[in-house]
Enzyme design. Structure first.
Site, PDB file in Angstrom:
ATOM      1  N   SER A  55     -12.976  -2.435   1.402  1.00  0.00           N
ATOM      2  CA  SER A  55     -13.074  -1.457   2.909  1.00  0.00           C
ATOM      3  C   SER A  55     -14.149  -1.343   2.948  1.00  0.00           C
ATOM      4  O   SER A  55     -14.898  -0.502   2.307  1.00  0.00           O
ATOM      5  CB  SER A  55     -12.142  -0.628   2.410  1.00  0.00           C
ATOM      6  OG  SER A  55     -10.361  -0.654   2.614  1.00  0.00           O
ATOM      7  N   LYS A  78      -3.632   5.970   8.353  1.00  0.00           N
ATOM      8  CA  LYS A  78      -4.197   6.756   6.973  1.00  0.00           C
ATOM      9  C   LYS A  78      -4.310   7.893   7.555  1.00  0.00           C
ATOM     10  O   LYS A  78      -5.035   8.194   8.606  1.00  0.00           O
ATOM     11  CB  LYS A  78      -5.360   5.588   7.610  1.00  0.00           C
ATOM     12  CG  LYS A  78      -5.918   5.925   6.817  1.00  0.00           C
ATOM     13  CD  LYS A  78      -7.429   4.413   6.062  1.00  0.00           C
ATOM     14  CE  LYS A  78      -8.598   4.674   5.103  1.00  0.00           C
ATOM     15  NZ  LYS A  78      -7.627   5.319   3.693  1.00  0.00           N
ATOM     16  N   ARG A  90       0.888  -1.519  -0.415  1.00  0.00           N
ATOM     17  CA  ARG A  90      -0.014   0.208  -0.220  1.00  0.00           C
ATOM     18  C   ARG A  90       1.161   1.372   0.083  1.00  0.00           C
ATOM     19  O   ARG A  90       1.473   0.977   0.452  1.00  0.00           O
ATOM     20  CB  ARG A  90      -1.105  -0.044   1.222  1.00  0.00           C
ATOM     21  CG  ARG A  90      -2.112   1.044   1.491  1.00  0.00           C
ATOM     22  CD  ARG A  90      -2.723   1.085   2.743  1.00  0.00           C
ATOM     23  NE  ARG A  90      -3.552   2.282   3.199  1.00  0.00           N
ATOM     24  CZ  ARG A  90      -2.976   3.074   3.463  1.00  0.00           C
ATOM     25  NH1 ARG A  90      -1.614   3.207   4.220  1.00  0.00           N
ATOM     26  NH2 ARG A  90      -3.825   4.320   3.952  1.00  0.00           N
TER      27      ARG A  90
END
Ligand code: TZP
Ligand code: MG
Length: 211
Positions: A110, A140, A38
């Site tokens: 998600s 995040k 990611r």
């Protein structure tokens, strides 16, 4: 596959791809059950650098026979022969990813609200749901408010796909997280900020099994 799921990119290792590779290999050696590349937010890697790093992570995960996912980029996932792609609510539309990836890649999606789970239940191509953040997270930038364990348990009950919990999971709360019934825990900082990755992965793998 979802039990001890490690997520990471160069932003999680001081913008150093070599450190990402070294720490990921340590975690693979210790027994993580899935890995997701990611590359996000504050990342400053070029497309070529991302491709090279994704190829190296593909080789590593293949060596340890651990499923390899790429966040938010099914083209990169297809290009490097990844096992799957993970799609957020704010990323490309899930329908478009399904069209490109169905039959070629596993798909993670998600979800953090019941309506999103209900939508995921209608999408046969979705293999698992990522639910979070369960707890507040530093990893995040655009994270939604924390769900808490009750809401996580509700989402898990509603979901027809297996659920992996993510966001703020640590050694102190992983057992309670797994006790909601989810299939596993996904973490960034618990592993990448650990002084002893092997021991941390061991904690992930054994959490909730001591009574
Ligand atoms: N999605 C929801 S929370 C999160 C992502 C990618 C970050 C998880 O990182 P950490 O360090 O395990 O809280
Ligand atoms: Mg995403």
């Amino acid at each position: 596959m979802l039990r001890a799921y490690l997520v990471g990119g160069s932003q999680d290792t001081h913008h150093d791809p070599a450190e990402l590779l070294t720490k990921t290999e340590e975690a693979l050696q210790a027994g993580i059950t899935a890995f997701q590349y990611r590359e996000k937010g504050s990342s400053n890697l070029s497309a070529d650098q991302r491709l090279k790093l994704a190829q190296q992570l593909r080789e590593l995960t293949r060596h340890y026979q651990v499923p390899f996912f790429i966040d938010d980029d099914e083209e990169l996932a297809l290009a490097v022969g990844a096992d799957g792609v993970h799609v957020g609510q704010k990323d490309q539309r899930i329908e478009q990813v399904i069209q490109r990836a169905q039959g070629k890649l596993m798909i993670g999606y998600s979800c953090n609200r019941p309506a999103q789970i209900e939508k995921a239940n209608q999408l046969a191509a979705v293999d698992y749901v990522g639910a979070g953040p369960v707890f507040p997270t530093q990893s995040k930038a655009d994270a939604d408010p924390a769900l808490g364990l009750k809401q996580l348990a509700l989402l898990n009950r509603l979901s027809e796909q297996p659920v992996v919990a993510i966001g703020g999971i640590t050694a102190d709360n992983i057992a309670a997280t797994l006790a909601t019934g989810v299939a596993g825990a996904a973490v960034i900082s618990m592993v990448f900020q650990s002084d002893d990755i092997s021991q941390t992965v061991h904690q992930m793998l054994t959490a909730g099994s001591q009574s």
